[in-house]
Design an enzyme around this catalytic site. Structure first.
Site, PDB file in Angstrom:
ATOM      1  CG  ASP A  36      -2.029  -1.025   1.084  1.00 53.21           C
ATOM      2  OD1 ASP A  36      -2.727  -0.980   0.055  1.00 53.21           O
ATOM      3  OD2 ASP A  36      -2.185  -1.870   1.981  1.00 53.21           O
ATOM      4  CG  MET A  38      -1.449   4.941   1.668  1.00 54.07           C
ATOM      5  SD  MET A  38      -2.420   4.891   3.170  1.00 54.07           S
ATOM      6  CE  MET A  38      -2.919   3.162   3.184  1.00 54.07           C
ATOM      7  CG  HIS A  67      -3.650  -0.209  -3.580  1.00 56.33           C
ATOM      8  ND1 HIS A  67      -4.469  -0.420  -2.477  1.00 56.33           N
ATOM      9  CD2 HIS A  67      -4.281   0.747  -4.324  1.00 56.33           C
ATOM     10  CE1 HIS A  67      -5.525   0.370  -2.556  1.00 56.33           C
ATOM     11  NE2 HIS A  67      -5.430   1.087  -3.663  1.00 56.33           N
TER      12      HIS A  67
HETATM   13  C1  DX5 Z   1      -6.379   0.620   2.800  1.00 55.82           C
HETATM   14  C2  DX5 Z   1      -5.387  -0.310   2.122  1.00 55.82           C
HETATM   15  C3  DX5 Z   1      -5.573  -1.726   2.464  1.00 55.82           C
HETATM   16  C4  DX5 Z   1      -5.376  -2.093   3.901  1.00 55.82           C
HETATM   17  C5  DX5 Z   1      -6.320  -3.217   4.193  1.00 55.82           C
HETATM   18  O1  DX5 Z   1      -6.194   1.903   2.326  1.00 55.82           O
HETATM   19  O2  DX5 Z   1      -5.489  -0.182   0.714  1.00 55.82           O
HETATM   20  O3  DX5 Z   1      -4.779  -2.587   1.623  1.00 55.82           O
HETATM   21  O4  DX5 Z   1      -4.071  -2.491   4.213  1.00 55.82           O
HETATM   22  O5  DX5 Z   1      -6.297  -3.434   5.550  1.00 55.82           O
HETATM   23  P1  DX5 Z   1      -7.372  -4.328   6.311  1.00 55.82           P
HETATM   24  O6  DX5 Z   1      -7.303  -5.699   5.687  1.00 55.82           O
HETATM   25  O7  DX5 Z   1      -6.871  -4.296   7.709  1.00 55.82           O
HETATM   26  O8  DX5 Z   1      -8.704  -3.698   6.113  1.00 55.82           O
HETATM   27 ZN    ZN Z   2      -4.433  -1.766  -0.640  1.00 57.09          ZN
END
Ligand code: DX5
Ligand code: ZN
Length: 214
Positions: A36, A38, A67
């Site tokens: 992830d 961000m 992502h």
């Molecule tokens: C949220 C991320 C997710 C996150 C999911 O912005 O894109 O990939 O890590 O986390 P859980 O499985 O804890 O909801």
């Molecule tokens: Zn994600």
């Protein structure tokens, strides 16, 4: 439907032991590693950059699923491809010309996918669907792990499955054994799970419980 895949999100792992945490979920049966990214702009949180992806590359024997939750994804796609990403997904809400972004990702040799926020309609990708390798549907708002699954997304999964045929449909956010059953039933085949796997005592048992509804 294409085969079920489990993609643990390292966001919920112990960042001080990242390589070890990646190897541990692969040993427990992970199909992809979900990373992830961000930027503190598109999302309220800041996480991981290309340098971390590059250092994880040598620890992973499975595809790295990057992502991008960042504004202006075009600016950074080459950096993540060079770092060793196998799959790159970006938000349709963040890209100025999503068709161009998809093309860029593919030209760099990666699989390309579009991500939709919970509030974004599947209509946004109607004319792009032929160009994607996969679609990622957010089942929570992007930004943090550990949020609650939004049940209205089940209907969107059904629509997008009809668009994609045999291609991958990934879901991300609030996935546990219970919601996994629901999203698989609706047509998802790639399940991202962060807290459910990394906060469990046994990564193996957690991953197996997500597969139980295959
Ligand atoms: C949220 C991320 C997710 C996150 C999911 O912005 O894109 O990939 O890590 O986390 P859980 O499985 O804890 O909801
Ligand atoms: Zn994600």
């Amino acid at each position: 439907m294409p085969p079920l895949k489990i993609a643990p999100s390292i966001l919920a792992s112990d960042f001080s032991r990242l390589g070890e945490e990646v190897r541990a979920v692969i040993d427990a049966g992970a199909d992809w590693i979900h990373i992830d990214v961000m930027d503190g702009h598109f999302t309220p949180n800041i996480t991981i950059g290309p340098a971390v992806v590059a250092s994880l590359r040598t620890h992973s024997t499975v595809p790295l699923d990057v992502h991008l939750m960042i504004s202006d994804p075009d600016r950074y796609i080459r950096d993540f491809a060079d770092a060793g990403a196998d799959i790159i997904t970006f938000h349709v809400e963040a890209a100025k010309h999503p068709h161009r972004t998809l093309t860029m990702i593919k030209e760099l040799g990666c699989q390309a996918g579009i991500v939709l926020n919970p509030g974004t309609s599947h209509d946004e990708i109607e004319f792009l669907a032929d160009y994607v390798d996969l679609v990622l549907l957010m089942t929570v708002n992007p930004g943090f792990g550990g949020q609650k699954f939004i049940p209205e997304m089940l209907r969107k999964i059904q629509y997008v499955r009809a668009m994609l045929g045999e291609r991958d449909l990934e879901v991300d956010g609030g996935i546990d054994a219970e919601t996994a059953a629901q999203v698989i039933q609706a047509g998802a085949n790639v399940l991202v799970a962060g807290s459910y796997i990394y906060r469990s005592r046994s990564y193996l048992a957690a991953i197996e419980s997500l597969r139980a509804n295959e």
